[in-house]
Design a protein around this motif. Sequence first.
Motif, PDB file in Angstrom:
ATOM      1  N   VAL A 287     -10.306  12.780 -10.287  1.00 21.85           N
ATOM      2  CA  VAL A 287      -9.503  11.913 -11.153  1.00 21.85           C
ATOM      3  C   VAL A 287      -8.152  12.524 -11.488  1.00 21.85           C
ATOM      4  O   VAL A 287      -7.442  12.039 -12.373  1.00 21.85           O
ATOM      5  CB  VAL A 287     -10.274  11.539 -12.447  1.00 21.85           C
ATOM      6  N   SER A 288      -7.779  13.577 -10.763  1.00 24.42           N
ATOM      7  CA  SER A 288      -6.424  14.113 -10.854  1.00 24.42           C
ATOM      8  C   SER A 288      -5.504  13.286  -9.970  1.00 24.42           C
ATOM      9  O   SER A 288      -5.972  12.512  -9.123  1.00 24.42           O
ATOM     10  CB  SER A 288      -6.420  15.577 -10.396  1.00 24.42           C
ATOM     11  N   PRO A 289      -4.188  13.406 -10.110  1.00 22.38           N
ATOM     12  CA  PRO A 289      -3.277  12.635  -9.252  1.00 22.38           C
ATOM     13  C   PRO A 289      -3.545  12.836  -7.762  1.00 22.38           C
ATOM     14  O   PRO A 289      -3.535  11.871  -6.983  1.00 22.38           O
ATOM     15  CB  PRO A 289      -1.893  13.136  -9.659  1.00 22.38           C
ATOM     16  N   GLU A 290      -3.804  14.066  -7.330  1.00 18.20           N
ATOM     17  CA  GLU A 290      -4.071  14.321  -5.917  1.00 18.20           C
ATOM     18  C   GLU A 290      -5.364  13.648  -5.471  1.00 18.20           C
ATOM     19  O   GLU A 290      -5.424  13.001  -4.408  1.00 18.20           O
ATOM     20  CB  GLU A 290      -4.160  15.825  -5.661  1.00 18.20           C
ATOM     21  N   GLY A 291      -6.407  13.768  -6.271  1.00 17.73           N
ATOM     22  CA  GLY A 291      -7.670  13.147  -5.923  1.00 17.73           C
ATOM     23  C   GLY A 291      -7.585  11.634  -5.913  1.00 17.73           C
ATOM     24  O   GLY A 291      -8.121  10.972  -5.022  1.00 17.73           O
ATOM     25  N   LEU A 292      -6.881  11.061  -6.885  1.00 16.19           N
ATOM     26  CA  LEU A 292      -6.754   9.608  -6.953  1.00 16.19           C
ATOM     27  C   LEU A 292      -6.000   9.043  -5.762  1.00 16.19           C
ATOM     28  O   LEU A 292      -6.274   7.915  -5.326  1.00 16.19           O
ATOM     29  CB  LEU A 292      -6.057   9.205  -8.261  1.00 16.19           C
ATOM     30  N   ALA A 293      -5.076   9.812  -5.217  1.00 14.92           N
ATOM     31  CA  ALA A 293      -4.356   9.361  -4.025  1.00 14.92           C
ATOM     32  C   ALA A 293      -5.318   9.211  -2.851  1.00 14.92           C
ATOM     33  O   ALA A 293      -5.253   8.236  -2.087  1.00 14.92           O
ATOM     34  CB  ALA A 293      -3.234  10.335  -3.688  1.00 14.92           C
ATOM     35  N   ALA A 294      -6.231  10.174  -2.700  1.00 13.46           N
ATOM     36  CA  ALA A 294      -7.221  10.089  -1.620  1.00 13.46           C
ATOM     37  C   ALA A 294      -8.217   8.964  -1.887  1.00 13.46           C
ATOM     38  O   ALA A 294      -8.634   8.260  -0.958  1.00 13.46           O
ATOM     39  CB  ALA A 294      -7.953  11.424  -1.483  1.00 13.46           C
ATOM     40  N   VAL A 295      -8.599   8.772  -3.134  1.00 20.57           N
ATOM     41  CA  VAL A 295      -9.490   7.664  -3.496  1.00 20.57           C
ATOM     42  C   VAL A 295      -8.854   6.338  -3.110  1.00 20.57           C
ATOM     43  O   VAL A 295      -9.511   5.439  -2.563  1.00 20.57           O
ATOM     44  CB  VAL A 295      -9.804   7.690  -5.010  1.00 20.57           C
ATOM     45  N   SER A 296      -7.572   6.193  -3.360  1.00 23.54           N
ATOM     46  CA  SER A 296      -6.868   4.951  -3.052  1.00 23.54           C
ATOM     47  C   SER A 296      -6.870   4.662  -1.557  1.00 23.54           C
ATOM     48  O   SER A 296      -7.059   3.504  -1.133  1.00 23.54           O
ATOM     49  CB  SER A 296      -5.429   5.026  -3.569  1.00 23.54           C
ATOM     50  N   VAL A 297      -6.680   5.690  -0.742  1.00 24.12           N
ATOM     51  CA  VAL A 297      -6.700   5.509   0.714  1.00 24.12           C
ATOM     52  C   VAL A 297      -8.071   5.010   1.166  1.00 24.12           C
ATOM     53  O   VAL A 297      -8.174   4.063   1.960  1.00 24.12           O
ATOM     54  CB  VAL A 297      -6.322   6.824   1.424  1.00 24.12           C
ATOM     55  N   ASN A 298      -9.124   5.647   0.692  1.00 20.34           N
ATOM     56  CA  ASN A 298     -10.480   5.231   1.077  1.00 20.34           C
ATOM     57  C   ASN A 298     -10.797   3.823   0.583  1.00 20.34           C
ATOM     58  O   ASN A 298     -11.450   3.036   1.285  1.00 20.34           O
ATOM     59  CB  ASN A 298     -11.511   6.217   0.529  1.00 20.34           C
ATOM     60  N   LYS A 299     -10.343   3.503  -0.612  1.00 15.79           N
ATOM     61  CA  LYS A 299     -10.587   2.172  -1.152  1.00 15.79           C
ATOM     62  C   LYS A 299      -9.903   1.103  -0.291  1.00 15.79           C
ATOM     63  O   LYS A 299     -10.495   0.047  -0.010  1.00 15.79           O
ATOM     64  CB  LYS A 299     -10.101   2.089  -2.591  1.00 15.79           C
ATOM     65  N   GLU A 300      -8.698   1.378   0.148  1.00 17.58           N
ATOM     66  CA  GLU A 300      -7.995   0.426   1.013  1.00 17.58           C
ATOM     67  C   GLU A 300      -8.733   0.236   2.329  1.00 17.58           C
ATOM     68  O   GLU A 300      -8.809  -0.886   2.861  1.00 17.58           O
ATOM     69  CB  GLU A 300      -6.566   0.910   1.260  1.00 17.58           C
ATOM     70  N   ARG A 301      -9.291   1.305   2.869  1.00 23.36           N
ATOM     71  CA  ARG A 301     -10.074   1.189   4.103  1.00 23.36           C
ATOM     72  C   ARG A 301     -11.288   0.279   3.903  1.00 23.36           C
ATOM     73  O   ARG A 301     -11.598  -0.567   4.754  1.00 23.36           O
ATOM     74  CB  ARG A 301     -10.536   2.579   4.559  1.00 23.36           C
ATOM     75  N   LEU A 302     -11.954   0.447   2.768  1.00 22.85           N
ATOM     76  CA  LEU A 302     -13.137  -0.372   2.503  1.00 22.85           C
ATOM     77  C   LEU A 302     -12.769  -1.828   2.240  1.00 22.85           C
ATOM     78  O   LEU A 302     -13.498  -2.741   2.654  1.00 22.85           O
ATOM     79  CB  LEU A 302     -13.913   0.199   1.319  1.00 22.85           C
ATOM     80  N   VAL A 303     -11.667  -2.069   1.577  1.00 22.59           N
ATOM     81  CA  VAL A 303     -11.236  -3.446   1.331  1.00 22.59           C
ATOM     82  C   VAL A 303     -10.929  -4.141   2.650  1.00 22.59           C
ATOM     83  O   VAL A 303     -11.253  -5.322   2.835  1.00 22.59           O
ATOM     84  CB  VAL A 303     -10.020  -3.472   0.386  1.00 22.59           C
ATOM     85  N   ARG A 304     -10.337  -3.423   3.608  1.00 24.24           N
ATOM     86  CA  ARG A 304     -10.085  -4.025   4.920  1.00 24.24           C
ATOM     87  C   ARG A 304     -11.389  -4.401   5.607  1.00 24.24           C
ATOM     88  O   ARG A 304     -11.507  -5.473   6.219  1.00 24.24           O
ATOM     89  CB  ARG A 304      -9.274  -3.064   5.802  1.00 24.24           C
ATOM     90  N   GLN A 305     -12.386  -3.542   5.497  1.00 20.64           N
ATOM     91  CA  GLN A 305     -13.677  -3.856   6.116  1.00 20.64           C
ATOM     92  C   GLN A 305     -14.407  -4.963   5.353  1.00 20.64           C
ATOM     93  O   GLN A 305     -15.136  -5.764   5.955  1.00 20.64           O
ATOM     94  CB  GLN A 305     -14.539  -2.593   6.213  1.00 20.64           C
ATOM     95  N   ARG A 306     -14.209  -5.018   4.043  1.00 17.93           N
ATOM     96  CA  ARG A 306     -14.770  -6.130   3.257  1.00 17.93           C
ATOM     97  C   ARG A 306     -14.177  -7.451   3.735  1.00 17.93           C
ATOM     98  O   ARG A 306     -14.894  -8.446   3.930  1.00 17.93           O
ATOM     99  CB  ARG A 306     -14.488  -5.924   1.771  1.00 17.93           C
TER     100      ARG A 306
END
Length: 422
Positions: A287-306
């Motif tokens: 939940v740090s800025p660096e970690g949240l950036a990686a979370v956002s990338v993975n979330k976008e990947r999953l939304v595309r597959q959704r």
Amino acid sequence: MSPFNLQTCARPNILALEPYRCARDDYKDDGTNILLDANENACGPPLTATAVSTASMGAGAEIDFLGLHRYPDPHQRDLKQLLCDLRNTHVHTDKTITPDNLFVGVGSDEAIDALLRCFCVPGRDSILVCPPTYGMYSVSAQVNDVALVKVPLFPAPGFGLDVAKVKEALSSEEHIKLVYLCSPGNPTGSLLGKEDVRAILEHPTWNGVVVLDEAYVDFAPAGTSLAEWVAEWPNLVVMQTLSKAFGMAGIRLGVAFASPPVALLLNSLKAPYNISSPTSALASYVVSPEGLAAVSVNKERLVRQRNRLLEALPKIRGVGRLRGGIDSNFLLFEMLNAHGDPDNATALAVYETLAENKGVVVRFRGKEHGCLGCLRITVGTEDEVTRFLAALKQTLAEVNGEGLPASAYDPLKETKANGVVA
């Protein structure tokens, strides 16, 4: 010989307990299965080897594995501040939440149980739930000898909150202490209306707590979370987790946002040192800025597959309607029999065949309110979705007696033609 008799020694409500079950109770992971059953983040944790080695503990120190002989920080204020920074969006209030508004526990399940122990007198009080919903509310209620009042959601596809009937139950049932609401819902994937939640919070005579479970809220549009609303409503608790969008199910970190007096009660009754030092450090990184950036990338990947699943599933013969919403990392779809009707026997056969013969594990939800013939499908990676679509098409054909060979369907070719492959 000892006179011990388990049936008369143990508490009756525990003897009658039906424990929470998951698909992996039936289908173990052998390393080759595609696991689309538990709504985990298929992209994995947002961590690199470097990130793990430098994950901070509070004020910037690296994880000190040689310091594991010391108990962890019992208060976790640095982690709590990061969580507050994440949820202080000021979309829903001008007020600011602080670490005094937080309880952190071993997954959201600890918060579910802690709230029951905090507010409900065993053998007297009850909680209200709105099926179809997460099964642990009822399991925890039975463990704590707390009764269950059910007010079903409106029928699919909306699965909205029946505010009038909830308010009626709160007016007529004297001992309801907690209302557990799930938004986005599990297994519905649908968001509850903010004004519907407000209507329950504003009940004029009910003295109780609304518990809003937002486990999947980070797959919904930005600003959806009502966590900061606890600064406005002393009778609101908002639960969240790092298990879903954050991809950290293995560290078991759950959060409850509440008014400071309620948060103090929850923190007072929890076990001491319940969040380990490695868990705290990894959670703080995510939940740090660096970690949240990686979370956002993975979330976008999953939304595309959704979106890919939403495009491809209705084109498969034997797949019926989408019955829930699209605000989570899973979808709830009907399985149709040979006559074109949603059917539990068909859905169960598809579920079992996928797991036993195709190595793809999803979740059968057909026995839940409003979910006739439904499977809940977790969004996977691109490769997992490709394999799932092919397996589902073949399985439905087999179950419905068409005998279509697997080679008759190429989901990758089809979805690329429609421009939906990420």
